[in-house]
Design an enzyme around this catalytic site. Structure first.
Site, short mmCIF file in Angstrom:
data_model
loop_
_atom_site.label_atom_id
_atom_site.label_comp_id
_atom_site.label_asym_id
_atom_site.label_seq_id
_atom_site.Cartn_x
_atom_site.Cartn_y
_atom_site.Cartn_z
N LYS B 170 0.75 -1.23 0.08
CA LYS B 170 0.18 0.02 0.06
C LYS B 170 0.93 1.46 -0.07
CE LYS B 170 -3.68 2.35 0.43
NZ LYS B 170 -4.83 2.44 1.51
N LYS B 238 -1.10 11.41 5.24
CA LYS B 238 -0.88 10.22 6.25
C LYS B 238 -0.14 9.08 5.82
CE LYS B 238 -2.80 6.67 7.53
NZ LYS B 238 -3.98 5.69 7.54
#
Lengths: 291, 291
Positions: B170, B238
């Protein structure tokens, strides 16, 4: 149709051949004259200069290296413009500065002839197959006249605006490639260094928002650390220079493209200029200690 | 199957709903308890804590914000681990640090339970449709056991390695998106400032080596200067932070991702954190004087 083709390099030679095979009456010229021979053997007429090639042609194609070459073979002493008839069209497939395309278009218009700037993408494979993407700047009505010829060379022909717009479009293409390849290179480097199954990562992310032509078609080479052509880093660097100059003229800052161009200059200096531009992966790979 | 789902936000709620509709016996928990109500109305049991939700479940799904949230809801005082039976599997769909995924996997293994780190891409639309891409780290045999459940949630399920590998994958995805979007933004800004037909440029370059999911799906919004969700800049920032930390641990320099993260921080500071991350186009657009 009577057509001329000037500039028989890696791209020009197969493009000229396709026009000949499509049944057009072709005259060819190349600075290094022996490159005319294969086409001559197939039935093309040879001309001793761009001017002679253009004589009697309804459409003259040019495909050479950079802006100065285009100025020379079109507007120079023995240039296409010297032989061009009224109403004839020059289609320049070279990748050059948009401003030079506009300059040449103006000069030809003054003698009642036309320029279309029509840079291509799709590489030598696309040139052989007639599957190039052709980005065209100039008069729409002039493009309509030559479109059947362009359809022999490309599968996507897009009119993007007035003279220079084709070149600008190509510049945008190269700017997007620059950062996209650099991003792929960083991401895959992180994957390679982390001990995960890199091929599985490539597979997992290719179908989503990270997916791109570069990821799918160049990602595996970046992982392997081999950079077969493709498109040479040295040429992409040249094209980025054109893009950055065009952007600077309009005060458009392109920090990412400029940064990638500097990486490419480093790769060229080190002798990697004739690899595929996916060798941008060398930079993060080596910084991370892979290789 | 008896399953639990903890974390019923924009992503978690539709994922839990799909599991319920697929016929599984579902217990749900959310920190803000009233978010459990719509699922309760559809037949889910409510639990007052993650521990209670996990009691008796064969598989417990978690989908929360960041590493500390995952540590808390799995390993905390009322965490999933407190209620988990031997042999049960926790599937964490949150995007967190790979190192934290490994830490949680180790803790669960000590009580004979399993963690799969299984972050997703595909947004809330993918969560509703069950078309997420799920990147899985952990034991292949454990994945095989829960794969029928994951198939309810995602259309692409890729095992990328041991614990943490799903999170690493990811991270790679977000790194590639960062530079790719920044490259598209620069290229389209040059086109916009140059007076060419920008939509035609987008069309001309999308099919070639510059083509990407972002160019096709976010390019038009970048041209329009509107950034509907999508995926929030604040969340991408983030995730880039996680990627940069994971890279730093292994001494992998990612200058492009770091540079884009700084741009995103600037956008968040200016109040644009809840727009889609394609608002990276604000940076070159504004530098060029568009808007």
């Amino acid at each position: 149709m009577k057509v001329a083709f000037i500039g028989l390099g890696t791209m020009g030679a197969p493009m000229a051949k396709r026009l000949l095979e499509a049944g057009h009456e072709l005259t060819v010229h190349n600075r290094t004259r022996d490159r005319e021979e294969p086409l001559s053997a197939l039935g093309a007429r040879r001309a001793s200069s761009p001017a002679e090639a253009a004589r009697g042609a309804e459409v003259a194609f040019t495909m050479v290296g950079d802006s100065p070459d285009v100025l020379d073979i079109i507007l120079g002493e023995q240039g296409v413009a010297q032989g061009l008839e009224e109403g004839a069209v020059v289609v320049d497939h070279s990748t050059i500065a948009p401003a030079v395309a506009r300059e040449v278009a103006d000069a030809l218009r003054a003698q009642a002839a036309w320029l279309l700037d029509a840079p291509v993408s799709g590489g030598s494979e696309g040139a052989h197959r007639g599957s190039l993407s052709i980005m065209v700047g100039g008069e729409a009505s002039v493009l309509a006249r030559v479109e059947p010829l362009l359809a022999v060379l490309g599968s996507t022909i897009t009119h993007v605006g007035d003279s220079g717009a084709g070149q600008l479009c190509k510049a945008v293409n190269q700017v997007v490639i620059a950062g996209t390849y650099a991003a792929i290179a960083e991401g895959l480097t992180l994957a390679m260094k982390s001990g995960v199954d890199v091929d599985a990562v490539l597979q997992a992310i290719s179908g989503g928002a990270a997916g791109s032509w570069g990821l799918i078609n160049r990602g595996p080479n970046m992982i392997a650390g081999t950079y077969p052509l493709g498109f040479r880093t040295r040429l992409h660097y040249k094209d980025l220079g054109i893009a950055l100059d065009a952007a600077a003229e309009q005060e458009v800052p392109l920090p990412l493209a400029a940064w990638v161009a500097q990486q490419e200059l480093g790769l060229i200096r080190r002798g990697f200029g004739d690899e595929d531009v996916s060798n941008l992966a060398r930079v993060p790979r080596e910084a991370a200690g892979i290789d």
